[in-house]
Design an enzyme around this catalytic site. Sequence first.
Site: not given
Ligand code: B12
Ligand code: SF4
Ligand code: SF4
Length: 381
Positions: A131, A188, A191, A195, A213, A240, A243
Amino acid sequence: MSDLKQLITNIAFDLGFDAAGITLADNLSKSNEHFLSWRKSGFAGDMNYLLRNNPINAKPGKIVQNAKSVISLLVNYYTEPPEEPGPNFGRVAAYAVGLDYHKVLKKKIKQFQERIQKEISGEFVSRGFSDSVPLLEKSFARNSGLGFFGKNTLIINKPFGSYFFICELISNLNIEPSEEQTGTCGKCTRCVDACPTGAFNTPTIPLLDARLCISYLTIENKINIPVNLRSKIGGWIFGCDLCQMICPYNKKIKETTWEEFKPKSGFGHWLNLKEVLSIRSDEEFHSKFCHTPLNRPRRQGLLRNAAIVAGNKLSEEALPELIWLAENESNSVIREHVLWALLKYDDRKAKQISYYSDVTARSVNDEATVIISNALTTPYE
Ligand code: B12
Ligand code: SF4
Ligand code: SF4
């Protein structure tokens, strides 16, 4: 399994990593497309490190010359939260209850590199992160066989669920890649339904609008939180987990073995609102929180969040601090959220509390009404 792969996996487990997997250091063109369109939609909010030109997000070769493989590592951080201690406390996301994982994992990754260096012959060039660079860590972890993308956009692993950190080491080593882990969410949608802010944008693939978020709003967002989202934040003072809490894959998971990520190493799952609101200076804030993730939003952000939670939960203990801040705080972001929170306490409740004098109530409410009505007429973009 090849000898080199076995050796690396053994070192990883020996150092305490919970799972390890390997993928080729290829550019991820499909994931990069998803990332660029996510960003173009504005979903990255104000996270500047994701908005730069020429992002390295999908290109390990830009980080390590002659990169051949990516070793992805998982670190389980889960601990069971104790029961809610009542309205005077705000909830902290599970990843942040202990020490700052950036610092802990940086050291651990360095040890990992040193051990590999010691045990192999030939040139070893590597860089490791967790990260700390804009690299698509989840996509590399998935390709390394460590899980699948859930609809909550997190990587879900069997048996660890989703409460883990991802780390990776990009290196010039030729290592046999791991097989992808199978698994899906099936039908499912728990999540997405759970949210509170409707942050998931899932017409085709799961994507998150970070601007909605609670994790973004309470940690990454440095300014005012849009008024229409404040009540939806509920009791979350930092991050949070809703989810993840709702996800069936997280039902039977083990607690972390990492002492650093247990509640006793940091401030735990619940923060006392009054204590947070009574921090008077940036220095005091920094010396209290600098070794934990709670430091990231700085005093301005955490007091802003505490005010929102106090308003949402009508914390009686926090009320005198809110009044003090309304009258004395110079930081305009904190003040505006404090005034918003005070408006939530209804008159009846306010009168029951002796230190909430009529005069204070009236002056605070007059000012707050103006601020809130201004905020409400400014559309959220
Ligand atoms: C920016 C960021 C955030 C942002 C945006 C999150 C998001 N989901 O995009 C915010 C601030 C909201 C956030 C929140 C959280 N984060 Co954060 N975050 C990051 C960060 C720095 C970058 C993520 C990113 O590039 N997002 C942009 C999107 C476009 O990227 P992506 O989700 O990977 O997108 C892919 C999907 O859309 C994907 N995809 C999705 N589904 C599918 C399905 C198929 C079939 C395919 C082909 C592709 C696909 O394709 C995209 C490209 O790869 C990473 C660290 C890192 N350098 O990766 C940590 C990271 C993702 N976060 C992490 C964590 C722990 C959290 C939180 C749980 C913290 C908390 N409890 O508050 C929350 C979870 C919220 C959530 N539901 O995502 C962990 C996740 C670990 C895991 N199990 O996955 C990471 C990896 C940090 C780490 N090194 O541990 N985060
Ligand atoms: S990530 Fe969401 S949709 Fe997938 S199993 Fe968990 S709660 Fe269900
Ligand atoms: S971390 Fe909380 S606010 Fe963010 S997507 Fe998950 S449920 Fe929604």
